[in-house]
Enzyme design. Structure first.
Site, short mmCIF file in Angstrom:
data_model
loop_
_atom_site.label_atom_id
_atom_site.label_comp_id
_atom_site.label_asym_id
_atom_site.label_seq_id
_atom_site.Cartn_x
_atom_site.Cartn_y
_atom_site.Cartn_z
N LYS A 199 24.83 71.08 -17.43
CA LYS A 199 25.71 71.15 -16.28
C LYS A 199 26.98 71.00 -16.38
CE LYS A 199 27.25 67.64 -13.90
NZ LYS A 199 28.50 68.13 -13.44
N GLY A 202 33.15 63.86 -21.94
CA GLY A 202 33.97 63.48 -20.79
C GLY A 202 34.69 62.02 -21.04
N SER A 203 34.79 61.41 -19.85
CA SER A 203 35.59 60.22 -19.95
C SER A 203 34.83 58.99 -20.48
CB SER A 203 35.75 59.68 -18.47
OG SER A 203 34.85 59.47 -17.75
N THR A 204 35.25 58.17 -21.04
CA THR A 204 34.65 56.92 -21.96
C THR A 204 33.97 56.31 -20.70
OG1 THR A 204 36.24 56.75 -23.76
CG2 THR A 204 35.24 54.65 -23.15
N GLU A 205 34.55 55.97 -19.51
CA GLU A 205 33.96 55.40 -18.23
C GLU A 205 32.41 56.01 -18.05
OE1 GLU A 205 36.17 55.73 -15.01
OE2 GLU A 205 35.03 54.57 -13.52
N GLY A 218 31.00 57.87 -20.22
CA GLY A 218 30.06 57.84 -21.22
C GLY A 218 29.25 56.66 -21.48
N GLU A 277 31.13 62.40 -26.84
CA GLU A 277 32.48 62.89 -27.11
C GLU A 277 33.33 62.53 -26.02
OE1 GLU A 277 35.61 64.09 -27.61
OE2 GLU A 277 34.87 66.20 -27.21
N CYS A 296 41.12 65.97 -25.19
CA CYS A 296 40.72 64.64 -25.63
C CYS A 296 41.42 64.35 -26.79
CB CYS A 296 39.12 64.57 -25.87
SG CYS A 296 38.48 66.00 -27.13
N GLU A 298 44.20 56.31 -21.50
CA GLU A 298 44.40 57.89 -21.54
C GLU A 298 44.68 58.37 -20.42
OE1 GLU A 298 40.52 60.11 -21.56
OE2 GLU A 298 41.39 61.12 -23.49
P1 NDP Z 1 34.19 62.41 -16.08
O1 NDP Z 1 33.80 61.81 -17.42
O2 NDP Z 1 33.64 61.97 -14.61
O3 NDP Z 1 33.28 64.00 -16.04
C1 NDP Z 1 32.76 64.62 -17.15
C2 NDP Z 1 31.33 65.38 -16.90
O4 NDP Z 1 30.40 64.33 -16.65
C3 NDP Z 1 31.23 66.11 -15.37
O5 NDP Z 1 30.38 67.23 -15.68
C4 NDP Z 1 30.77 65.26 -14.57
O6 NDP Z 1 30.41 65.45 -13.15
C5 NDP Z 1 29.77 64.32 -15.16
N1 NDP Z 1 29.45 62.97 -14.70
C6 NDP Z 1 30.43 62.21 -13.93
N2 NDP Z 1 29.64 60.98 -13.64
C7 NDP Z 1 28.27 61.19 -14.20
C8 NDP Z 1 27.30 60.19 -14.12
N3 NDP Z 1 27.31 59.04 -13.45
N4 NDP Z 1 26.10 60.86 -15.09
C9 NDP Z 1 26.19 61.88 -15.65
N5 NDP Z 1 27.15 63.01 -15.59
C10 NDP Z 1 28.38 62.56 -14.83
O7 NDP Z 1 35.51 63.08 -15.93
P2 NDP Z 1 36.56 63.30 -14.93
O8 NDP Z 1 36.49 64.73 -14.32
O9 NDP Z 1 36.34 62.25 -13.67
O10 NDP Z 1 37.83 62.72 -15.33
C11 NDP Z 1 38.56 61.56 -15.38
C12 NDP Z 1 39.10 61.29 -16.57
O11 NDP Z 1 38.02 61.40 -17.70
C13 NDP Z 1 40.25 62.23 -17.03
O12 NDP Z 1 41.56 61.81 -16.73
C14 NDP Z 1 40.24 61.82 -18.75
O13 NDP Z 1 41.25 60.73 -19.01
C15 NDP Z 1 38.68 61.68 -18.97
N6 NDP Z 1 38.26 63.04 -19.42
C16 NDP Z 1 37.98 63.19 -20.88
C17 NDP Z 1 37.42 64.32 -21.22
C18 NDP Z 1 37.46 64.72 -22.86
O14 NDP Z 1 37.33 65.56 -23.17
N7 NDP Z 1 37.23 63.52 -23.48
C19 NDP Z 1 37.28 65.52 -20.44
C20 NDP Z 1 37.19 65.18 -18.87
C21 NDP Z 1 37.93 64.10 -18.51
P3 NDP Z 1 31.15 66.26 -12.18
O15 NDP Z 1 32.47 66.16 -12.36
O16 NDP Z 1 30.62 67.65 -11.89
O17 NDP Z 1 30.73 65.29 -11.07
#
Ligand code: NDP
Length: 504
Positions: free
Chosen positions: A200, A253-256, A258, A275, A309, A408
Site C-alpha cells: 500500500k 512511516g511515523s513513530t506514531e 508505527g 522503520e 527519516c 521530528e
Molecule cells: P504516516 O506514518 O501516517 O504514513 C505512512 C504510511 O502509513 C502511509 O502509507 C499511511 O497511509 C499509512 N498509515 C497511516 N495510518 C495507518 C494505520 N492506522 N494503519 C496502517 N497504515 C497507516 O505518515 P504521515 O504521512 O502522516 O506523516 C506524518 C509524519 O510522519 C511526518 O511529518 C514525519 O515526521 C513522519 N514520517 C516519517 C517517515 C519516515 O520515513 N520515517 C515517512 C513519512 C512520515 P496514508 O498516508 O495513505 O493514509
C-alpha cells in the site's frame, strides 16, 4: 534568508506523464487491474502547484481482502515459493531492467507526485530502485539454513538442521518521501525470500507504485505474487494490519503510526518490522575542513526538503568551530535553489502537502517563541505559485527542551548547538527518544571510533552526509523502530527458521 524572492512556475508535463495521470483509478490484484468495490477515489496533487492532477482508487475492506486472498493463494500453491530461486532472481532482474528502461518517465512522475527535483529522481530514486531489486535477486539463490550438531545427543544419533523458509504473505505499507524506492525496498527482499505481498503506497504519492504494477505484469510475475492497492492508512492500511491471513507487516512511516501498527499486529502476533522517525545528530569536531563539512551538513538536512527519516536535523559543533561552521551552513542554505520539481535548476522542491508545510512552519514558529534565533530561512517563500514550499532554515540559540529540538520536523529545518568534549556531545546526541542515524565529522580516527561506539543509533556515518547502500543494514534503535532492511539481514527478515531433528 534565501536570496530568491519568487518561485518559478512548474514546467509543462510530458505526454507520457499526462497519460499516467489520466489512468482510470484501479487496484492491481491477482495480476489484473480492477476498480474498487465501492467506487470511491482519492485526489492526488502536484506539490509544486497545489493543483489536483489525478485520482486513485480508495481500496475498501473488501478490496483489501481480495488482495490478501490473491497473495495467500499465490503463496500457498507454490507458484512463487516453489519456483527455482534462480527463476525468481531472473524475474526480479527483469523488473529492474524495466525500471531502468522507464527511467525518464518514472523520474518525472515521481517528481510531479512528490515534489522532489527531477534531477534527484533521475540520480537516486529510480536507479536505486533497480539496484535494490538486482541486489536482492542475488540473495534468492544464496539463502540457506544450516546443519547443527546437537549438544547433548550421542554423535550421529540425531540429524538436526535448520531450514530458512519464506515468512508468507506480507503487507507492506510505505510513506511518501521516497515513494518508489521505499516500495521496492520492501518488495525486493520479500520476493527474494519467496514471499508474496500486498503493497500500500502512501495516499499522497501512489503514482510510481501504479506504474510499478504495470512493469510487474510486463515482467511476467505469476498473478497474485505482487498486489498493489491504493487507499487510506486508517482504512486499507489498518485492514492489512488486522488481516488474519497476513503473516508479516513491513512499515515505514511515523513513530506514531508505527506504534499503532505494533499494537494492532500484536492481536494476531504477526511478524513486524518498523522503520520509523529520527532526529539524527550531526557531530562536528574542531579539526574539520569547515567548507566541506558545512556542505555535508546542509545536504544532510536540506536534501529531499528535509523529508528524510535519516535527516541530520540536530547539528552539534565543537565550540572552536561553531561560529565559522554556522556561518558557512547559513551561507550554503541561501544557495539552495528552491523551485518546482520539474525545473532543471531546482535543488529543493516543495514539501509533499499543504499539511506537511503547515506542520513544518509551526515547528519553526514554536522554535521562535521558545527563544531560538533564525539565521537562515524561517518562512514559506513569497510568490510560490501555489506550491507548498519552506525555505532552508537554520535555528541557533536552542536548548534540548525546545519542541524543535525534541520532535521530528520532517522538513528543511536544522537546529545547532555548541559542545566542548566527546562525552558531553555523546550524551546530548543520545538525549532523544529516536535512534536512527548519526554522522560524525572529524579527521581524528580515534575520536571517530570512540564516538561511533557511544552513539545509540542504528547507523553511524563518518565524514559523509549519508552512506546508505543496498548492502548495508538500515534501521533504528529505540523509537526509530525495529528490524533491519537492506543487505542480508533485510532479506532474512522475510524468513522464518524451522528446526528439524530426526533420530537416526
Ligand atoms: P504516516 O506514518 O501516517 O504514513 C505512512 C504510511 O502509513 C502511509 O502509507 C499511511 O497511509 C499509512 N498509515 C497511516 N495510518 C495507518 C494505520 N492506522 N494503519 C496502517 N497504515 C497507516 O505518515 P504521515 O504521512 O502522516 O506523516 C506524518 C509524519 O510522519 C511526518 O511529518 C514525519 O515526521 C513522519 N514520517 C516519517 C517517515 C519516515 O520515513 N520515517 C515517512 C513519512 C512520515 P496514508 O498516508 O495513505 O493514509
Amino acid at each position: 534568508m534565501n536570496e530568491m524572492t519568487g518561485i518559478a512556475a512548474q514546467p509543462d508535463y510530458s505526454d507520457a506523464a499526462r497519460i499516467a495521470l489520466a489512468r482510470e483509478p484501479a487496484l492491481f490484484i491477482d495480476g489484473e487491474w480492477t476498480p474498487s468495490s465501492h467506487g470511491k477515489t482519492i485526489a492526488v496533487f502536484d506539490p509544486s502547484t497545489g493543483r489536483e492532477i489525478a485520482r486513485i482508487a480508495d481500496a475498501s475492506d473488501a478490496d483489501v481482502d481480495r488482495a490478501v486472498a490473491a497473495a495467500r493463494r499465490a503463496f500457498d500453491d507454490g507458484r512463487w515459493t516453489g519456483l527455482p530461486p534462480s527463476r525468481r532472481a531472473r524475474l526480479m532482474e527483469k523488473l529492474a531492467a524495466l525500471i531502468e528502461a522507464n527511467l525518464e518517465d518514472l523520474a518525472e512522475l515521481e517528481s510531479i507526485d512528490n515534489g522532489k527535483p527531477r534531477a534527484a529522481s533521475l540520480r537516486l530514486d529510480i536507479p536505486n530502485s533497480a539496484e535494490t531489486l538486482r541486489y536482492a535477486a542475488g540473495w534468492a539463490t544464496k539463502l540457506s539454513g544450516e546443519h547443527i550438531e546437537p549438544a547433548s545427543y550421542q554423535s550421529g544419533s540425531l540429524h538436526a538442521y535448520v531450514r530458512r523458509e519464506p515468512v508468507g504473505v506480507c503487507a507492506q505499507i510505505v510513506p511518501w518521501n521516497f515513494p518508489l524506492m521505499m516500495a521496492v525496498q520492501k518488495i525486493a527482499p520479500a520476493l527474494a525470500a519467496g514471499c508474496t505481498l500486498v503493497l500500500k503506497p502512501a495516499e499522497q504519492t501512489p503514482l510510481t507504485a501504479l506504474r510499478l504494477a504495470d512493469l510487474v505484469a510486463e515482467a511476467g510475475f505469476p498473478a497474485g505474487v505482487v498486489n498493489i492497492v491504493t487507499g487510506m492508512g486508517e482504512t486499507a492500511g489498518d485492514r492489512l494490519v488486522r488481516h488474519p491471513e497476513v503473516d508479516k507487516i513491513a512499515f515505514t512511516g511515523s513513530t506514531e503510526v508505527g506504534k499503532i501498527i505494533a499494537r494492532t499486529a500484536a492481536e494476531t502476533l504477526k511478524r513486524v518490522t518498523l522503520e520509523l522517525g529520527g532526529k539524527s545528530p550531526v557531530i562536528v569536531l574542531p579539526d574539520v575542513d569547515v567548507a566541506k563539512t558545512a556542505r555535508g551538513a546542509a545536504i544532510s538536512i536540506f536534501a529531499n526538503s528535509g523529508q528524510v527519516c535519516i535527516a541530520g536535523s540536530r547539528l552539534f559543533a565543537h565550540r572552536d568551530v561553531f561560529d565559522s561552521l554556522l556561518e558557512a551552513v547559513a551561507a550554503n542554505a541561501s544557495k539552495w535553489k528552491v523551485g518546482p520539481s520539474l525545473a532543471p535548476d531546482t535543488m529543493m522542491g516543495p514539501l509533499v502537502s499543504d499539511e506537511q508545510q503547515a506542520r513544518v512552519l509551526s515547528y519553526i514558529e514554536a522554535g521562535r517563541k521558545e527563544g531560538a534565533s533564525v539565521i537562515a530561512g524561517g518562512e514559506a517563500p513569497a510568490g510560490a505559485n501555489g506550491g507548498w514550499y519552506v525555505s532552508p532554515t537554520v535555528l541557533v540559540d536552542v536548548n534540548p527542551d525546545m519542541t524543535c529540538v525534541r520532535e521530528e520536523i520532517f522538513g528543511p529545518v536544522l537546529t545547532a548547538t555548541r559542545f566542548d568534549d566527546l562525552d558531553e556531545v555523546a550524551k546530548a546526541a543520545n538525549a532523544t527518544t529516536y535512534g536512527l542515524a548519526a554522522t560524525i565529522w572529524t579527521r581524528d580516527i580515534s575520536a571517530m571510533h570512540q564516538l561511533a561506539a557511544k552513539l545509540k543509533a542504528g547507523m553511524v556515518w563518518g565524514n559523509t552526509a549519508s552512506a546508505a547502500d543496498v548492502s548495508l543494514p538500515f534501521g533504528g534503535f529505540k523509537q526509530s523502530g525495529y528490524g533491519r532492511e537492506s543487505g542480508r539481514y533485510g532479506v532474512e527478515a522475510y524468513t522464518e527458521l524451522k528446526t528439524v531433528a530426526i533420530a537416526l
